[in-house]
Design a protein around this motif. Structure first.
Motif, PDB file in Angstrom:
ATOM      1  N   ILE A 158      36.888  38.565  31.454  1.00 17.81           N
ATOM      2  CA  ILE A 158      37.351  39.212  30.401  1.00 17.81           C
ATOM      3  C   ILE A 158      37.949  38.425  29.639  1.00 17.81           C
ATOM      4  O   ILE A 158      38.597  37.301  30.057  1.00 17.81           O
ATOM      5  CB  ILE A 158      38.726  39.984  30.992  1.00 17.81           C
ATOM      6  N   ASP A 159      37.569  38.265  28.250  1.00 16.93           N
ATOM      7  CA  ASP A 159      37.603  37.255  27.355  1.00 16.93           C
ATOM      8  C   ASP A 159      39.283  37.172  26.912  1.00 16.93           C
ATOM      9  O   ASP A 159      40.025  38.141  27.345  1.00 16.93           O
ATOM     10  CB  ASP A 159      36.661  37.142  26.145  1.00 16.93           C
ATOM     11  N   LEU A 198      39.213  25.537  29.367  1.00 22.67           N
ATOM     12  CA  LEU A 198      39.278  25.968  30.637  1.00 22.67           C
ATOM     13  C   LEU A 198      40.539  26.930  30.700  1.00 22.67           C
ATOM     14  O   LEU A 198      41.789  26.685  30.334  1.00 22.67           O
ATOM     15  CB  LEU A 198      39.621  24.893  31.758  1.00 22.67           C
ATOM     16  N   GLY A 199      40.547  27.971  31.458  1.00 24.52           N
ATOM     17  CA  GLY A 199      41.667  28.965  31.509  1.00 24.52           C
ATOM     18  C   GLY A 199      41.874  30.041  30.248  1.00 24.52           C
ATOM     19  O   GLY A 199      42.858  30.621  30.164  1.00 24.52           O
ATOM     20  N   ARG A 200      40.832  29.760  29.219  1.00 25.80           N
ATOM     21  CA  ARG A 200      41.058  30.726  28.241  1.00 25.80           C
ATOM     22  C   ARG A 200      40.340  32.197  28.343  1.00 25.80           C
ATOM     23  O   ARG A 200      39.238  32.369  27.987  1.00 25.80           O
ATOM     24  CB  ARG A 200      40.563  30.027  26.813  1.00 25.80           C
ATOM     25  N   LEU A 201      40.890  33.021  29.147  1.00 24.89           N
ATOM     26  CA  LEU A 201      40.393  34.116  29.576  1.00 24.89           C
ATOM     27  C   LEU A 201      41.542  35.055  30.088  1.00 24.89           C
ATOM     28  O   LEU A 201      42.776  34.506  30.361  1.00 24.89           O
ATOM     29  CB  LEU A 201      39.325  34.036  30.721  1.00 24.89           C
ATOM     30  N   ARG A 202      41.230  36.175  30.159  1.00 27.34           N
ATOM     31  CA  ARG A 202      42.418  37.075  30.471  1.00 27.34           C
ATOM     32  C   ARG A 202      42.241  37.756  31.865  1.00 27.34           C
ATOM     33  O   ARG A 202      43.039  38.606  32.440  1.00 27.34           O
ATOM     34  CB  ARG A 202      42.531  38.319  29.527  1.00 27.34           C
ATOM     35  N   GLY A 203      40.947  37.367  32.471  1.00 27.04           N
ATOM     36  CA  GLY A 203      40.846  37.837  33.818  1.00 27.04           C
ATOM     37  C   GLY A 203      39.179  38.060  34.239  1.00 27.04           C
ATOM     38  O   GLY A 203      38.637  37.515  33.481  1.00 27.04           O
ATOM     39  N   ASN A 204      39.129  39.048  35.355  1.00 24.08           N
ATOM     40  CA  ASN A 204      37.629  39.123  35.677  1.00 24.08           C
ATOM     41  C   ASN A 204      37.772  40.378  35.924  1.00 24.08           C
ATOM     42  O   ASN A 204      38.489  41.047  36.683  1.00 24.08           O
ATOM     43  CB  ASN A 204      37.091  38.318  36.856  1.00 24.08           C
TER      44      ASN A 204
END
Length: 660
Positions: free
Chosen positions: A29-30, A326-332
């Protein structure tokens, strides 16, 4: 994991996870809250994952040939089949000649490939030989073509690895104006000078070279000269011409870092030229955003067919202006099937109906109360004899030799990589181990090449670790810190219970997908005695620190536990910096609990082994047990988790069953 503490007391159930890779699908999830694109913007990639993996190799080869014939770029290896161009007899002689040259026992200095009267045919022979055998040079005498060992290649081979020499000569043979090739990082200035001098002497009119430093690692970049351009390029020119290409990476049964290593090798760039938001499961089908530097969208698309053979598929290839962080996402997002559900203990008349009750109770309980936010077993290496946290501990102690030996500890079995690792540990001969190590094992090969060049003592082992990308080196330290965090979580809950205690560390929880798995230090609050008495906070707000040099530890019994745990591993005075490897671990705060979001699930009764024969069975009192035994119960579920939360850990809490 040494000990697992379960949050809830429901009975749970058993089931089969990851029977097929399609049973476990992870989609990133971006940062905008959308699932990354699974659709493609280029014709080179098929629209369906299943369709792509079912193509025969014969059809794939034909599609590659068709694409190569309609482009002006250099042909790919598949488009120049020496067996077709030369015929099987001459091709066999060429392979024998090349093999004997490599082994140093060739009785002949050159080999005739025959006469080719057609100019286009001669050009194809030259291209094909250089493509498949970069260490050979071709000579034309009227219409006859001969091959012999390239002295230029032989000289370069004394300075760099075989893989680098091969890639460099293919790069020069392609003659793509303005293109570049980057050698592996090299911290030895004298050695870099020798490489620069060789390139200037042998290829000075064709290429220009420049050393550059990125993330603490120095490499040599070689660029083909462009007509009409000045001989020397400024640093500003290089910055302006940086290219970033974004894409969605779909991989099957591959580690993220393994996929990156393979793509980097094929594209002739460094693994550090790839950036991503997070690492995904190996035993799954995963979709994630990625950006590669110095590779155009067109060039990346042309490699798509080759990548597919390794279970790597590219979607939504496009130009962007910057790399990913790295870490630039809201989840999966997870789509999972758990098969053949059964009670842990039950001998009653209707096991399917009983299991359905258990499943529904467990799903609803964990949905409400959450689960312990452990790092999953895959973070440490599920099947490896030596797990990644053990290597991380050795690195934190700056015991480079022991860390290398742990890294090269073979797993069970006689696979080629295990034979190569065993040979290295038994003989200490990095060169021979490198010859045995499969091409696909990029990390192992990088380290062996470095030790072949610098030795296997402490300095050589340090250089071996430095040969790996920064993201790979830091991964092992994070694995150790993750192991400590898991043990801390189990100890906190088993000794202090489910209520918030004085001295705990807490953070306000907003309950949105904007939450981060980590919290910065200025957001962390130490619970006071009054706040404990008033129950001002809930367990969902409690955070535990990942060890590092900037975190504070709980001001209660857990603080003492951390100090004693680190001292047990000899890290009582550890600064969580490994200067020789350019590594720094500041630490962070991780929520004690995690919660599934947007959860949906469905139970299905399946006849026999095939999902196509699914038939619902009545739960009424008149059902026949013999008929019931013909059915299996499956659970299909989909949900979202915040970054760095593990679906396997969620399932373990639901099922009360060890899940890998």
């Amino acid at each position: 994991m040494a000990s697992v503490y379960f949050m809830l007391k429901h009975e749970g159930f058993s089931g089969s996870i990851k029977n097929f890779t399609r049973d476990f699908v992870v989609t990133e999830i971006d940062i905008s809250g959308n699932q990354v694109s699974k659709s493609t913007t280029c014709e080179d990639v098929a629209s369906s994952f299943v369709e792509k993996t079912s193509h025969s190799s014969k059809k794939l080869d034909a599609s590659i040939l068709e694409k190569t014939e309609c482009t002006s770029d250099p042909p790919s290896p598949e488009s120049l089949h020496l067996g077709v161009i030369l015929g099987p007899i001459i091709n066999d002689k060429l392979e024998q000649f090349a093999s004997s040259l490599k082994s140093g026992c060739s009785p002949d200095q050159e080999l005739s490939l025959g006469c080719f009267t057609n100019k286009h045919q001669r050009a194809n022979v030259h291209k094909a030989v250089k493509l498949h055998f970069p260490f050979l040079m071709t000579i034309t005498n009227q219409s006859e073509i001969k091959v012999k060992e390239s002295q230029d290649y032989k000289e370069l081979r004394q300075l760099v690895s075989e893989e680098e020499a091969d890639a460099f000569f293919r790069f020069t043979d392609d003659k793509l104006s303005g293109s570049s090739y980057t050698f592996l990082p090299d911290d030895n200035k004298e050695h870099r000078t020798a490489v620069h001098r060789y390139l200037s002497r042998r290829f000075g009119k064709l290429v220009e070279t420049k050393s550059f430093t990125e993330k603490g690692e120095t490499s040599i970049c070689v660029r083909l000269r462009e007509r009409g351009k000045p001989k020397k390029r400024t640093a500003e020119d290089c910055r302006q011409e940086e290219i970033y290409t974004a894409f969605t990476l779909c991989k099957e049964n591959l580690e993220t870092l393994e996929a990156i290593s393979y793509m980097a090798s094929e594209l002739g760039v460094l693994p550090s030229d790839f950036t991503y938001a997070g690492i995904k499961d190996k035993r799954a089908i995963t979709y994630q955003s990625m950006v590669v530097k110095k590779v155009s969208p067109e060039r990346l698309k042309k490699k798509a067919a080759e990548f597919e053979r390794r279970g790597i598929h590219l979607f939504a290839v496009r130009s962007v202006s910057e790399p990913l962080k790295l870490g630039r996402l809201r989840g999966n997002h997870f789509d999972i099937v758990v098969r053949d559900l059964k009670p842990h203990i039950y001998d009653g008349p209707d096991p399917l109906a009983y299991t359905e009750v258990l499943v529904k109770a467990a799903m609803e309980a964990v949905k409400t109360s959450g689960f312990v936010n452990y790092y999953g077993p895959q973070r440490f290496g599920i099947t490896q004899r030596v797990q990644s946290d053990q290597i991380g501990l050795a690195l934190l102690k700056e015991d480079m030799v022991n860390a290398v030996h742990l890294f090269f500890t073979p797993d069970k079995g006689d696979e080629p990589q295990n034979q190569a690792k065993r040979h290295f540990l038994e003989t200490g001969n990095a060169k021979e181990a490198l010859m045995l190590m499969p091409e696909s094992k990029a990390r192992e090969r990088l380290m062996l090449r470095a030790m072949n060049r610098y030795g296997t003592g402490p300095d050589g082992c340090t250089q071996a670790w430095l040969s790996l990308p920064h993201s790979t080196r830091i991964f092992y330290l994070h694995s150790y810190c993750s192991r400590v965090w898991n043990e801390a979580a189990a100890h906190r809950l088993s000794t202090l219970g489910h209520s918030v205690k004085q001295g705990d560390l807490v953070q306000e929880v907003t309950g949105t997908m904007d939450d981060s798995a980590d919290a910065s230090s200025n957001q962390i609050h130490v619970v006071t005695e009054e706040e404990e008495r008033e129950r001002a906070y809930t367990l969902a707000q409690v955070h535990l620190p990942m060890p590092g040099n900037t975190v504070k530890y709980p001001e209660n019994a857990m603080g003492t536990w951390y100090r004693e745990r680190l001292a047990k591993d000899g890290l009582e005075s550890c600064r969580f910096r490994v200067s020789s490897l350019k590594l720094n671990v500041p630490g962070c705060y991780r929520p004690l609990l995690a919660f599934p979001r947007n959860l949906n699930y469905q139970l299905q009764r399946e006849r026999g082994e095939g999902a196509d024969n699914c038939t619902e069975v009545s739960d009424g009192a008149g059902s026949d047990k013999a008929t019931e035994d013909q059915f299996k119960l499956n659970l299909t579920l989909n949900f979202d988790l915040l970054p760095s939360c593990y679906a396997t850990v969620y399932l373990r809490e639901v099922m009360k069953f060890m899940v890998n």
